[in-house]
Motif scaffolding. Sequence first.
Motif, PDB file in Angstrom:
ATOM      1  N   SER A 176       0.818  -1.211   0.000  1.00  0.00           N
ATOM      2  CA  SER A 176       0.000   0.000   0.000  1.00  0.00           C
ATOM      3  C   SER A 176       0.852   1.262   0.000  1.00  0.00           C
ATOM      4  CB  SER A 176      -0.934  -0.013   1.218  1.00  0.00           C
ATOM      5  OG  SER A 176      -0.181  -0.066   2.426  1.00  0.00           O
TER       6      SER A 176
ATOM      7  N   LEU B  95      -4.816   2.683  -2.850  1.00  0.00           N
ATOM      8  CA  LEU B  95      -5.248   2.607  -1.456  1.00  0.00           C
ATOM      9  C   LEU B  95      -6.323   3.648  -1.171  1.00  0.00           C
ATOM     10  CD1 LEU B  95      -4.948   1.397   1.358  1.00  0.00           C
ATOM     11  CD2 LEU B  95      -3.106   3.042   1.788  1.00  0.00           C
ATOM     12  N   ALA B  96      -6.172   4.834  -1.736  1.00  0.00           N
ATOM     13  CA  ALA B  96      -7.178   5.886  -1.525  1.00  0.00           C
ATOM     14  C   ALA B  96      -8.533   5.456  -2.088  1.00  0.00           C
ATOM     15  CB  ALA B  96      -6.711   7.183  -2.188  1.00  0.00           C
TER      16      ALA B  96
ATOM     17  N   ARG C  18     -10.019   3.004   0.438  1.00  0.00           N
ATOM     18  CA  ARG C  18     -10.516   3.712   1.624  1.00  0.00           C
ATOM     19  C   ARG C  18     -11.833   4.434   1.325  1.00  0.00           C
ATOM     20  NH1 ARG C  18      -6.976   3.875   5.842  1.00  0.00           N
ATOM     21  NH2 ARG C  18      -4.731   3.681   5.438  1.00  0.00           N
TER      22      ARG C  18
ATOM     23  N   ILE D 216     -14.646   1.962   1.244  1.00  0.00           N
ATOM     24  CA  ILE D 216     -15.011   1.493   2.587  1.00  0.00           C
ATOM     25  C   ILE D 216     -15.835   2.541   3.319  1.00  0.00           C
ATOM     26  CG2 ILE D 216     -14.097   0.886   4.863  1.00  0.00           C
ATOM     27  CD1 ILE D 216     -11.658  -0.300   3.430  1.00  0.00           C
TER      28      ILE D 216
ATOM     29  N   ASP E  35     -17.021   4.871   6.117  1.00  0.00           N
ATOM     30  CA  ASP E  35     -16.925   4.820   7.582  1.00  0.00           C
ATOM     31  C   ASP E  35     -17.512   3.524   8.143  1.00  0.00           C
ATOM     32  OD1 ASP E  35     -19.565   5.272   7.042  1.00  0.00           O
ATOM     33  OD2 ASP E  35     -19.770   7.037   8.329  1.00  0.00           O
TER      34      ASP E  35
ATOM     35  N   ARG F  27     -12.246  -3.731   7.763  1.00  0.00           N
ATOM     36  CA  ARG F  27     -10.962  -3.331   8.333  1.00  0.00           C
ATOM     37  C   ARG F  27      -9.825  -3.539   7.337  1.00  0.00           C
ATOM     38  NH1 ARG F  27     -10.995  -5.982  14.457  1.00  0.00           N
ATOM     39  NH2 ARG F  27     -13.071  -5.210  15.095  1.00  0.00           N
ATOM     40  N   LEU F  28      -8.927  -2.587   7.321  1.00  0.00           N
ATOM     41  CA  LEU F  28      -7.719  -2.704   6.515  1.00  0.00           C
ATOM     42  C   LEU F  28      -6.592  -3.286   7.354  1.00  0.00           C
ATOM     43  CD1 LEU F  28      -7.645   0.680   4.550  1.00  0.00           C
ATOM     44  CD2 LEU F  28      -7.987  -1.603   3.589  1.00  0.00           C
TER      45      LEU F  28
END
Length: 416
Positions: free
Chosen positions: A253, A260-261, A264, A267, A269, A274-275
């Motif tokens: 990452s 990765l962005a 995120r 995902i 909130d 979980r990462l």
Amino acid sequence: MANKALSLIPQLWFKFGLVRLWRLVPRPLRRRIVARIIPLPKRAGRRLAAPQAPVLMCGFLSSPLGLGWSARLTRGLVEEAGMPIRDFDIGHAFATGERDAALPDATGPATVLFTFNPGQFGYALQFLPADILRDKYIIGYCVWELEQIPENWLAPLSLVDEIWVPTHFVRRAFENAGVTLPIRIVPHIMQAPAGLAADRARFGWPEDAFVATVVASLRSSLARKNPLAAIDAFRLAFPRQENALLILKLGDSHLEAEALAKVRAHIGDDPRIRLLLDTLDDDDMWTLLASSDAIVSLHRAEGFGLVPAQAMLAGRPVIATGWSGNLDFMSDDTACLVPAKMIPVSDPSELYVAPDLHWAEPDIAQAAAHLRRLHDDPAEREALGQRARAGIETYFREAKAPVLAAIRQWKSAEES
């Protein structure tokens, strides 16, 4: 010996962040630049007519990446066959390994095993002894994820005498490109560690939750590994705040900030997703799989499917796209295969530039249904995991015997 100045480039580029600037250059142009700066060397001396001992193992032997696992597993086969081995670990040259030690001698007749792809041959050879191509029989262990290998692989393949691939899918990819070299199917044969057991405390997971896990390297293309589809399937399967978790174990990452962005953002909130971005050694990776209730791989394409194979050996049910290399060792009886439609290849990272080829788009609703069923029926979950383990152990056992027999026929220089 290897070019010392060139060997500093990866470390310096990653240390000072220059690799991010380099990646702003379109990938096809980067490949052309590298090919111009680092031309493909020619083979010197004679080509051996057949493999013989010793075996010079060249690859990312200390890397946590899939290519590192591939190199170590292939080495294990050669060692089990009783062949003397010299290791040439060049993972550091690609910023994937930890060691940068002096390499052994490469003079004299031998069999060379390149456990990296033809597109990397020219660069990798800058870090190997000059004699690595002289008086040798050269085997390339290659993996590809589309229905045809890239055109720029054809010229480097002139350096090898034989190709090893992990699945029938990859063999067809070479044949579809017109490659006529001998091709042997050598799966990533492995076994689970003795005494493998779950350890959820190691990862901070609750003991009573249903845990589905995705494992992917972001350097292997976000579009191909397709973890965003797993997020969508998880939310469809569990629309409420149920006692279920989705773990995304994402490697590299730190090198793929944009990918990765995107993960995120997808995902949001949602606290149930979980990462896990830590680099895990081989033992911890096995423990991760053993600690999960299901492994999810909604890939668009796989050359083999290393993580699903490991999960099956660990006795865990796998939900996987029903297309590409993983079908060599998966069936509807041993895995939750997800149907898919074929769509044109489109990869924003440009790792896969083949709009005339297709890959799979898995059915999210069906993947969600598999997740829900495994959550609701622990007995079926356990039974499927046991069928998975039995099935893949049989597959590996049957694949291993002919490979070992072939390697054991290799002669030493004294016997030739």
